[in-house]
Motif scaffolding. Structure first.
Motif, mmCIF file in Angstrom:
data_model
loop_
_atom_site.group_PDB
_atom_site.id
_atom_site.type_symbol
_atom_site.label_atom_id
_atom_site.label_comp_id
_atom_site.label_asym_id
_atom_site.label_seq_id
_atom_site.Cartn_x
_atom_site.Cartn_y
_atom_site.Cartn_z
ATOM 1 N N GLU A 155 40.057 42.584 14.135
ATOM 2 C CA GLU A 155 39.480 42.865 12.822
ATOM 3 C C GLU A 155 39.897 41.807 11.805
ATOM 4 N N GLU A 156 41.167 41.406 11.832
ATOM 5 C CA GLU A 156 41.647 40.360 10.927
ATOM 6 C C GLU A 156 40.899 39.048 11.153
ATOM 7 N N LEU A 157 40.707 38.709 12.429
ATOM 8 C CA LEU A 157 39.981 37.476 12.761
ATOM 9 C C LEU A 157 38.556 37.515 12.230
ATOM 10 N N VAL A 158 37.886 38.654 12.398
ATOM 11 C CA VAL A 158 36.509 38.805 11.926
ATOM 12 C C VAL A 158 36.464 38.730 10.397
ATOM 13 N N GLN A 159 37.382 39.440 9.729
ATOM 14 C CA GLN A 159 37.404 39.433 8.264
ATOM 15 C C GLN A 159 37.688 38.040 7.707
ATOM 16 N N ALA A 160 38.456 37.236 8.432
ATOM 17 C CA ALA A 160 38.767 35.875 7.998
ATOM 18 C C ALA A 160 37.652 34.890 8.348
ATOM 19 N N GLY A 161 36.625 35.360 9.060
ATOM 20 C CA GLY A 161 35.518 34.495 9.446
ATOM 21 C C GLY A 161 35.861 33.536 10.574
ATOM 22 N N ILE A 162 36.890 33.851 11.343
ATOM 23 C CA ILE A 162 37.370 32.982 12.428
ATOM 24 C C ILE A 162 36.684 33.322 13.755
ATOM 25 N N MET A 163 36.642 34.599 14.101
ATOM 26 C CA MET A 163 36.181 35.032 15.427
ATOM 27 C C MET A 163 34.662 35.008 15.538
ATOM 28 N N MET A 164 34.176 34.272 16.539
ATOM 29 C CA MET A 164 32.746 34.220 16.820
ATOM 30 C C MET A 164 32.394 35.172 17.961
ATOM 31 N N ARG A 212 48.704 32.627 37.298
ATOM 32 C CA ARG A 212 48.998 32.019 35.996
ATOM 33 C C ARG A 212 47.917 31.038 35.544
ATOM 34 N N GLU A 213 47.033 30.645 36.459
ATOM 35 C CA GLU A 213 45.949 29.733 36.094
ATOM 36 C C GLU A 213 44.652 30.469 35.767
ATOM 37 N N LEU A 214 44.635 31.767 35.941
ATOM 38 C CA LEU A 214 43.428 32.555 35.695
ATOM 39 C C LEU A 214 43.357 32.996 34.238
ATOM 40 N N VAL A 215 42.159 33.281 33.782
ATOM 41 C CA VAL A 215 41.927 33.753 32.421
ATOM 42 C C VAL A 215 41.638 35.246 32.471
ATOM 43 N N ALA A 216 42.346 36.015 31.635
ATOM 44 C CA ALA A 216 42.160 37.462 31.578
ATOM 45 C C ALA A 216 41.305 37.882 30.388
ATOM 46 N N GLY A 217 41.153 37.001 29.428
ATOM 47 C CA GLY A 217 40.352 37.310 28.253
ATOM 48 C C GLY A 217 40.202 36.055 27.414
ATOM 49 N N TYR A 218 39.324 36.122 26.418
ATOM 50 C CA TYR A 218 39.071 34.936 25.610
ATOM 51 C C TYR A 218 38.539 35.312 24.241
ATOM 52 N N TRP A 219 38.664 34.383 23.329
ATOM 53 C CA TRP A 219 37.991 34.412 22.039
ATOM 54 C C TRP A 219 37.311 33.064 21.856
ATOM 55 N N ILE A 220 36.280 33.038 21.059
ATOM 56 C CA ILE A 220 35.736 31.781 20.554
ATOM 57 C C ILE A 220 35.904 31.849 19.045
ATOM 58 N N TRP A 221 36.612 30.870 18.515
ATOM 59 C CA TRP A 221 36.933 30.827 17.088
ATOM 60 C C TRP A 221 36.354 29.581 16.442
ATOM 61 N N GLU A 222 36.055 29.710 15.176
ATOM 62 C CA GLU A 222 35.696 28.572 14.324
ATOM 63 C C GLU A 222 36.863 28.395 13.355
ATOM 64 N N VAL A 223 37.571 27.274 13.484
ATOM 65 C CA VAL A 223 38.753 27.014 12.666
ATOM 66 C C VAL A 223 38.639 25.624 12.027
ATOM 67 N N LYS A 224 39.493 25.369 11.028
ATOM 68 C CA LYS A 224 39.495 24.043 10.381
ATOM 69 C C LYS A 224 40.001 22.978 11.338
ATOM 70 N N ASP A 225 41.058 23.324 12.077
ATOM 71 C CA ASP A 225 41.691 22.352 12.964
ATOM 72 C C ASP A 225 42.588 23.098 13.954
ATOM 73 N N MET A 226 43.204 22.354 14.854
ATOM 74 C CA MET A 226 44.053 22.959 15.877
ATOM 75 C C MET A 226 45.259 23.663 15.251
ATOM 76 N N ASP A 227 45.769 23.154 14.155
ATOM 77 C CA ASP A 227 46.906 23.801 13.497
ATOM 78 C C ASP A 227 46.553 25.214 13.051
#
Length: 145
Positions: free
Chosen positions: A32-41, A73-88
């Motif tokens: 919810e925080e990610l969505v409210q911040a406009g980060i989570m796609m 340890r090399e497998l993915v269990a879940g994911y997000w796609i985010w729109e951010v300013k930069d890697m930081d």
């Protein structure tokens, strides 16, 4: 910049062990925080690899490999796609994330290629086909939403 944020699998996630209710609630609040911040796609959890398949390519040959897959340890269990300013900014958000697993875990952040990254090799025909695919995807998403 768009990034994929990948929650790495653990032995528990590969066994299909569901998280405790508190972790489920905490992750929902974080989303919810990610969505409210406009980060989570977008984002989702993935079922264990035993329910998946891989297709191996060798020239024109294709071979289907049934899960489960080794190297948890090399497998993915879940994911997000985010729109951010930069890697930081992406790292800062991941640091705020509740531990996504019941024990030690890792989250990997990888930037997406953008069309401008292909400027040196993109032909007009190649660019046009990518543009048509993007337009078709947008139309499908609009029709569903």
């Amino acid at each position: 910049m768009r990034v994929m944020v990948m929650v790495k699998a653990t032995e528990d996630s590969e066994e299909g062990i569901m998280p405790p209710a508190k972790l489920f609630e905490d992750m929902g609040k974080f989303n919810e925080e990610l969505v409210q911040a406009g980060i989570m796609m977008s984002g989702d959890g993935l079922k264990p690899s035993k329910m998946g398949k891989r297709v191996a390519f060798d020239g024109a040959d294709r071979r289907v490999i049934d899960g489960p897959f080794a190297e948890t340890r090399e497998l993915v269990a879940g994911y997000w796609i985010w729109e951010v300013k930069d890697m930081d900014e992406a790292v800062a958000w991941v640091k705020r994330c509740p531990n996504p697993m019941m024990g030690p875990s890792e989250i990997e952040i990888r930037p997406f290629y953008e069309m401008e990254d292909f400027a040196e090799i993109a032909t007009p025909e190649g660019q046009a086909s990518h543009d048509r695919a993007a337009e078709g995807l947008a139309a499908q998403l609009n029709a569903k939403g």
